[in-house]
Design an enzyme around this catalytic site. Structure first.
Site, mmCIF file in Angstrom:
data_model
loop_
_atom_site.group_PDB
_atom_site.id
_atom_site.type_symbol
_atom_site.label_atom_id
_atom_site.label_comp_id
_atom_site.label_asym_id
_atom_site.label_seq_id
_atom_site.Cartn_x
_atom_site.Cartn_y
_atom_site.Cartn_z
ATOM 1 N N ASP A 13 37.936 34.806 48.280
ATOM 2 C CA ASP A 13 37.153 35.069 49.501
ATOM 3 C C ASP A 13 37.061 33.854 50.417
ATOM 4 O OD1 ASP A 13 36.522 37.608 48.382
ATOM 5 O OD2 ASP A 13 34.950 36.644 47.203
ATOM 6 N N GLU A 14 38.072 33.001 50.424
ATOM 7 C CA GLU A 14 38.031 31.782 51.240
ATOM 8 C C GLU A 14 38.422 32.032 52.693
ATOM 9 O OE1 GLU A 14 39.994 32.103 48.548
ATOM 10 O OE2 GLU A 14 39.406 30.644 47.024
ATOM 11 N N GLY A 17 42.990 35.712 54.466
ATOM 12 C CA GLY A 17 43.538 36.738 55.348
ATOM 13 C C GLY A 17 43.725 36.228 56.760
ATOM 14 N N GLY A 40 40.676 41.785 49.087
ATOM 15 C CA GLY A 40 40.361 42.523 50.304
ATOM 16 C C GLY A 40 40.178 41.537 51.432
ATOM 17 N N GLN A 223 42.841 36.311 45.504
ATOM 18 C CA GLN A 223 41.830 35.634 44.683
ATOM 19 C C GLN A 223 41.895 34.108 44.898
ATOM 20 O OE1 GLN A 223 43.780 38.224 42.676
ATOM 21 N NE2 GLN A 223 42.360 39.544 43.741
ATOM 22 N N THR A 300 33.916 45.183 46.891
ATOM 23 C CA THR A 300 32.870 45.889 46.130
ATOM 24 C C THR A 300 31.516 45.890 46.836
ATOM 25 O OG1 THR A 300 32.360 43.846 44.967
ATOM 26 C CG2 THR A 300 33.933 45.327 43.906
ATOM 27 N N ARG A 302 29.437 43.598 46.809
ATOM 28 C CA ARG A 302 28.442 42.834 46.052
ATOM 29 C C ARG A 302 28.084 41.552 46.795
ATOM 30 N NH1 ARG A 302 31.275 41.961 40.349
ATOM 31 N NH2 ARG A 302 33.100 41.825 41.678
HETATM 32 P P1 IMP Z 1 39.156 41.736 38.341
HETATM 33 O O1 IMP Z 1 40.166 40.962 39.106
HETATM 34 O O2 IMP Z 1 38.707 42.989 39.020
HETATM 35 O O3 IMP Z 1 39.549 41.976 36.910
HETATM 36 O O4 IMP Z 1 37.829 40.834 38.260
HETATM 37 C C1 IMP Z 1 37.791 39.609 37.523
HETATM 38 C C2 IMP Z 1 36.967 38.556 38.254
HETATM 39 O O5 IMP Z 1 37.645 38.175 39.447
HETATM 40 C C3 IMP Z 1 35.575 39.047 38.698
HETATM 41 O O6 IMP Z 1 34.673 37.959 38.630
HETATM 42 C C4 IMP Z 1 35.799 39.425 40.150
HETATM 43 O O7 IMP Z 1 34.600 39.352 40.903
HETATM 44 C C5 IMP Z 1 36.794 38.354 40.570
HETATM 45 N N1 IMP Z 1 37.638 38.758 41.697
HETATM 46 C C6 IMP Z 1 38.703 39.588 41.666
HETATM 47 N N2 IMP Z 1 39.246 39.694 42.896
HETATM 48 C C7 IMP Z 1 38.529 38.918 43.705
HETATM 49 C C8 IMP Z 1 38.632 38.591 45.099
HETATM 50 O O8 IMP Z 1 39.520 39.041 45.828
HETATM 51 N N3 IMP Z 1 37.693 37.720 45.553
HETATM 52 C C9 IMP Z 1 36.742 37.186 44.775
HETATM 53 N N4 IMP Z 1 36.608 37.455 43.479
HETATM 54 C C10 IMP Z 1 37.501 38.310 42.944
#
Ligand code: IMP
Length: 435
Positions: A13-14, A17, A40, A223, A300, A302
């Site tokens: 989320d830095e 994009g 995303g 990520q 999500t 969140r």
């Molecule tokens: P997963 O990738 O859905 O298995 O989630 C594993 C961990 O990576 C969790 O802590 C998520 O919140 C985090 N995570 C996955 N994708 C992102 C992203 O795009 N941004 C921030 N955190 C992410």
């Protein structure tokens, strides 16, 4: 300099994009190399908002080749949905190419992701529940379904049956779920196959052709470094490798094809989901950063955990990725905060000092940040377009980061708009996007 990797330098989320979008303007090919629709990003273009989870944002440039590499895991429902939405809004998607070798997220992966988290209870990872982990697990177990499998009904049925067989016990609670019915799943996925077929390609070869012709290829990471399966804060990580080295595997090129690595970091830090976060501010200041920075997950929804910038973790990310440049996003969010604090080392409650990112997870869980304080800046910096337009304290903050990390800050974000950026330094960047 044809091969440029863009990676998240923190916990995702830095603002990758936006930086990808800016650099993509001068690239010939943009390719994603890992992750899936757990990522995303939001692009604001001419006042219109576009949200992407799978398709590289470069698709907004007509005629650009935008590829989804073999290292990405694809939920075909999400991908066909994104294609439809773009078409609906008049965007030409003919430049989209998807690797035939990319693995597919199946309905049982999504169910297993949720079931796995529920089973962990208080030890949950806080995944996005998009089926990412179970899909990569099947890939490693050689039980994965690849995009190319959608082109052959017989093979598809056989492979889905074999993949579901060892999961029977965990899938028992979903026994009556129509999504998991073999016949329904095969039919649904064949339909996705028909819709995606025009985009299926040998994306590695597309990269080679572009690189061999001296064209610019952007390798777009998702990520962030500290969510890396091998080098992040395991087990609170994603199931792929978001670091620069993974661009080679996830796109199908060699290390020699990478010329530059751009790391993207916020001017502060955020994290979603569980796991250690030494500079977290679980107080009013954390709430203020969350509110000002709009720190809610794109995928999500969140709320993100917020904290001060962590230079111990960032130095680790610089080295791990052999970063050649840094883009600092959301500097404007720090306006009005005085002093600004940056973590320069960790201290263990028993007294040990850590200048380097500790490899031992228990240390990271108990590490206390030691801060250096820098004078804050005030006012709206959203209109600044040149380095010298910034308040001197803001420039000092950036210079401190650059000195501490040993790499130049090339780009600074001063607001959400596409044009709200500053290209740093006297020398024009090699890749300069039009303002
Ligand atoms: P997963 O990738 O859905 O298995 O989630 C594993 C961990 O990576 C969790 O802590 C998520 O919140 C985090 N995570 C996955 N994708 C992102 C992203 O795009 N941004 C921030 N955190 C992410």
């Amino acid at each position: 300099m044809p091969g440029i990797v863009i990676v998240g330098a923190q916990w995702g989320d830095e603002g990758k994009g936006k930086v990808t979008d800016l650099l993509a303007e001068q690239a010939d090919l943009v390719i994603r190399f890992q992750g899936g629709n757990n990522a995303g990003h939001t692009i604001i273009r001419d006042g219109e908002t576009f949200k992407f989870h799978l398709i590289p944002s470069g698709i907004l440039y007509p005629g650009k080749i935008c590829a989804v590499g073999n290292g990405v895991v694809i939920d075909p429902a999400v991908m066909t949905g994104e294609i439809e939405e773009l078409r609906h809004r008049g965007i030409d998607v003919s430049g989209l190419r998807v690797s035939a070798n990319a693995h597919l997220i199946m309905p049982y992966h999504v169910k297993l992701d949720t079931a796995g988290e529920l089973k962990l209870g208080s030890l949950e990872i806080g995944t996005t529940r998009r089926g990412i982990g179970p899909c990569y697990a099947d890939k490693a177990s050689r039980l994965g379904i690849r995009l190319q499998d959608l082109l052959d009904a017989k093979i598809l049925r056989k492979k889905i049956r074999a993949a579901m067989e060892p999961k029977q016990q965990m899938l028992r609670p979903f026994a009556k779920d129509p999504e998991l019915d073999l016949h329904t799943m095969v039919e649904t996925y064949l339909t996705y196959g028909h819709r995606l077929e025009p985009h299926i390609a040998d994306t590695a070869r597309l990269c080679w052709e572009a690189l061999d012709a001296d064209h610019t290829v952007l390798f777009e990471g998702a990520q962030g470094t500290l969510l890396d399966l091998d080098h992040g804060t395991y087990p609170f990580v994603t199931s792929s490798n978001p670091i620069s080295g993974a661009a080679t595997i996830g796109a199908g090129v060699g290390p020699g094809d990478i010329d530059e690595v751009w790391g993207i970091a916020k001017a502060y830090a955020t994290r979603v989901g569980a796991g250690p976060f030494p500079t977290e501010l679980a107080d009013d200041l954390g709430d203020l950063l969350r509110e000002r920075g709009g720190e809610m997950g794109t995928t999500t929804g969140r709320p993100r955990r917020c904290g001060w910038l962590d230079l111990v973790a960032l130095r680790y990310a610089v080295r791990l990725n052999t970063m050649t440049a840094l883009a600092v996003t959301k500097l404007d969010v720090l306006s009005g905060l005085d002093p600004l604090r940056v973590c320069v080392r960790y201290r263990h409650p028993e007294g040990a000092v850590f200048d380097e990112f500790p490899y031992h997870q228990s240390i990271l869980h108990t590490a206390e940040p030691e801060y250096e304080e820098l004078p804050g800046f005030e006012g709206d910096i959203g209109e600044c377009r040149r380095e010298q337009d910034l308040p001197s304290e803001a420039r000092n903050y950036l210079a401190f980061l650059s000195d501490h990390l040993g790499i130049p800050v090339r780009l600074v974000g001063v607001g959400p708009g596409r044009d709200q950026v500053i290209w740093m330094g006297e020398e024009a960047p090699r890749l300069r996007a039009a303002a």
